[in-house]
Design a protein around this motif. Sequence first.
Motif, PDB file in Angstrom:
ATOM      1  N   ARG A 139       0.716  -1.116  -0.086  1.00 55.09           N
ATOM      2  CA  ARG A 139       0.183  -0.069  -0.007  1.00 55.09           C
ATOM      3  C   ARG A 139       1.024   1.235   0.213  1.00 55.09           C
ATOM      4  O   ARG A 139       0.648   2.088   0.702  1.00 55.09           O
ATOM      5  CB  ARG A 139      -0.980  -0.062   1.140  1.00 55.09           C
ATOM      6  CG  ARG A 139      -1.949  -1.135   1.066  1.00 55.09           C
ATOM      7  CD  ARG A 139      -3.185  -1.072   2.169  1.00 55.09           C
ATOM      8  NE  ARG A 139      -3.930   0.321   2.089  1.00 55.09           N
ATOM      9  CZ  ARG A 139      -4.863   0.139   1.372  1.00 55.09           C
ATOM     10  NH1 ARG A 139      -5.226  -0.810   0.482  1.00 55.09           N
ATOM     11  NH2 ARG A 139      -5.464   1.337   1.164  1.00 55.09           N
ATOM     12  N   ILE A 140       1.716   1.337  -0.909  1.00 53.76           N
ATOM     13  CA  ILE A 140       2.909   2.485  -0.994  1.00 53.76           C
ATOM     14  C   ILE A 140       1.916   3.309  -2.067  1.00 53.76           C
ATOM     15  O   ILE A 140       1.473   3.003  -3.235  1.00 53.76           O
ATOM     16  CB  ILE A 140       3.976   2.049  -1.811  1.00 53.76           C
ATOM     17  CG1 ILE A 140       4.782   1.067  -0.675  1.00 53.76           C
ATOM     18  CG2 ILE A 140       5.051   3.263  -1.944  1.00 53.76           C
ATOM     19  CD1 ILE A 140       5.204   1.695   0.655  1.00 53.76           C
ATOM     20  N   ASP A 141       1.764   4.835  -1.736  1.00 51.34           N
ATOM     21  CA  ASP A 141       1.464   5.648  -2.649  1.00 51.34           C
ATOM     22  C   ASP A 141       2.308   6.228  -3.397  1.00 51.34           C
ATOM     23  O   ASP A 141       2.144   6.532  -4.748  1.00 51.34           O
ATOM     24  CB  ASP A 141       0.798   6.956  -1.784  1.00 51.34           C
ATOM     25  CG  ASP A 141      -0.317   6.479  -0.922  1.00 51.34           C
ATOM     26  OD1 ASP A 141      -1.221   6.018  -0.958  1.00 51.34           O
ATOM     27  OD2 ASP A 141       0.118   6.548   0.370  1.00 51.34           O
ATOM     28  N   ILE A 142       3.415   6.419  -3.188  1.00 52.90           N
ATOM     29  CA  ILE A 142       4.729   7.014  -4.024  1.00 52.90           C
ATOM     30  C   ILE A 142       6.039   6.298  -3.732  1.00 52.90           C
ATOM     31  O   ILE A 142       6.152   6.036  -2.612  1.00 52.90           O
ATOM     32  CB  ILE A 142       4.805   8.577  -3.955  1.00 52.90           C
ATOM     33  CG1 ILE A 142       3.437   9.107  -4.383  1.00 52.90           C
ATOM     34  CG2 ILE A 142       5.746   8.894  -4.754  1.00 52.90           C
ATOM     35  CD1 ILE A 142       3.808  10.699  -3.896  1.00 52.90           C
ATOM     36  N   ALA A 143       6.632   5.708  -4.720  1.00 54.07           N
ATOM     37  CA  ALA A 143       8.090   5.221  -4.599  1.00 54.07           C
ATOM     38  C   ALA A 143       8.967   5.782  -5.398  1.00 54.07           C
ATOM     39  O   ALA A 143       8.701   6.326  -6.553  1.00 54.07           O
ATOM     40  CB  ALA A 143       8.115   3.597  -4.734  1.00 54.07           C
ATOM     41  N   VAL A 144      10.214   5.916  -5.015  1.00 51.07           N
ATOM     42  CA  VAL A 144      11.435   6.299  -6.007  1.00 51.07           C
ATOM     43  C   VAL A 144      12.160   4.828  -6.046  1.00 51.07           C
ATOM     44  O   VAL A 144      12.527   4.285  -5.112  1.00 51.07           O
ATOM     45  CB  VAL A 144      12.430   7.116  -5.073  1.00 51.07           C
ATOM     46  CG1 VAL A 144      13.463   7.301  -5.996  1.00 51.07           C
ATOM     47  CG2 VAL A 144      11.673   8.383  -4.637  1.00 51.07           C
ATOM     48  N   ARG A 145      12.383   4.605  -7.474  1.00 51.11           N
ATOM     49  CA  ARG A 145      13.068   3.432  -7.959  1.00 51.11           C
ATOM     50  C   ARG A 145      14.305   4.002  -8.781  1.00 51.11           C
ATOM     51  O   ARG A 145      14.315   4.688  -9.434  1.00 51.11           O
ATOM     52  CB  ARG A 145      12.015   2.558  -8.473  1.00 51.11           C
ATOM     53  CG  ARG A 145      11.134   1.835  -7.945  1.00 51.11           C
ATOM     54  CD  ARG A 145      10.308   0.988  -8.539  1.00 51.11           C
ATOM     55  NE  ARG A 145       9.558  -0.017  -7.480  1.00 51.11           N
ATOM     56  CZ  ARG A 145       8.637  -0.858  -7.750  1.00 51.11           C
ATOM     57  NH1 ARG A 145       8.480  -1.082  -9.206  1.00 51.11           N
ATOM     58  NH2 ARG A 145       8.039  -1.726  -7.124  1.00 51.11           N
ATOM     59  N   ILE A 146      15.413   3.096  -8.602  1.00 52.99           N
ATOM     60  CA  ILE A 146      16.526   3.306  -9.260  1.00 52.99           C
ATOM     61  C   ILE A 146      16.830   1.992 -10.397  1.00 52.99           C
ATOM     62  O   ILE A 146      16.660   0.748  -9.666  1.00 52.99           O
ATOM     63  CB  ILE A 146      17.780   3.409  -8.361  1.00 52.99           C
ATOM     64  CG1 ILE A 146      17.610   4.488  -7.640  1.00 52.99           C
ATOM     65  CG2 ILE A 146      19.028   3.387  -9.205  1.00 52.99           C
ATOM     66  CD1 ILE A 146      18.753   4.694  -6.376  1.00 52.99           C
ATOM     67  N   GLY A 147      16.636   2.214 -11.373  1.00 56.41           N
ATOM     68  CA  GLY A 147      16.550   1.158 -12.442  1.00 56.41           C
ATOM     69  C   GLY A 147      15.598   1.219 -13.618  1.00 56.41           C
ATOM     70  O   GLY A 147      14.646   1.951 -13.428  1.00 56.41           O
TER      71      GLY A 147
END
Length: 300
Positions: A139-147
Amino acid sequence: MSDHLKGIVPFLATADAGSFTKAAERLHLTSSAVSKSVARLEARLGATLFERSTRKLKLSSAGQAYYATCKRVLQELSDAENVLAEQEGELAGTVRIGVPASYGRMRVMPALIALCEKYPRLQPSIGFSDRFVDLFEERIDIAVRIGAPGHWPAALGQMQLGTERLIFCASPAYLARHGTPNDIETLERHDCIAYGRGDGTASPWLFAHGEGVERRAVRARLTVGDAEAQTAAVLAGLGIAQQATWLVQEHLAAGAIVEVLPGFATPGLPLYLAWPLARQLTIKTGTLLHELKQRLSIDN
C-alpha cells in the motif's frame, strides 16, 4: 450518527494498549472513565468485545470484527476531512512513501523534510529499503526506484527523474600520495574501492568506450557492500572508487573528493517516481509527485 460513534475511541485505544490503564494514559482520562465507556458500548451493542483476565484484555471474536470495522470507518472519516483540507489548498493526511536506503537518506529525506515544513498537516510514512517493494501489496502511494522500468507492472505510473552518472573519484590526499591516473591501465594499478554485491564479489567497473560501455573486473583493495560506506572509504584516502554523482556531489563541490579520468565516466541507472495507477491521483499525490520531481530531478 453521534450515538454510533460513542465509545469507539476508548474501545480502539484499549484494544491497542491491551489494558484500560494504558489506554487511559494515552487518552488523558481516568482508567475508570475508559472502562465505563467500553462497558456502555458493549451494553449498547449487546456483545462482549473483550475477554477479561487479571493480566490483560484480549479482543473477543466479536471484538476483533468490530475493531477492524471501526478502524476502517475512522480512517475513511479522516480521509474525507483531508480531501476537504486539500480542496482548501492545504495538503493533509498520511502518504506512504518507499525509497531506496542510501538515496532515500541522502536525497529524498531532505526533500520530504522541506515538504513537511511547507505543509504542516502532511503526515508522510517513509520506508527505506533496497529490496524490491510491491507498491500494491504494501500500500505504497509513491516510490522512488533506481533502474529501468522494463519489467515493472503496467499498472504502475512512472515519471523519470533523470539518469545518474558514474564517475571515478578519490580524495586529494590519496592522489597526492599515489599520483593521478591518466589512463585505464594506470587506474587499475591503484588501490581500488569496489562495491560489493550480495554474494560478496566486487561489481565490475564501467568505462566509456567509443559509443558504448566496457565492463572490467576490479582488483579491489577494499570491497564495500554499502554505497555510503564506500564514499567514507574514499574520503579517508583509501583509494579510488566508481560512484554515482548523487552520492558524492557535495564532497565534489567542497573539494573533499575529486573526479579522475572524466573522459571514462558513464551513464548509470535511471531514477523514477512510481505510483499505482489504479488509485485515482488525489490532489495530495499529484502535488507530491510534482514537488518531488522538482526537488529530485537530476541535471546532468
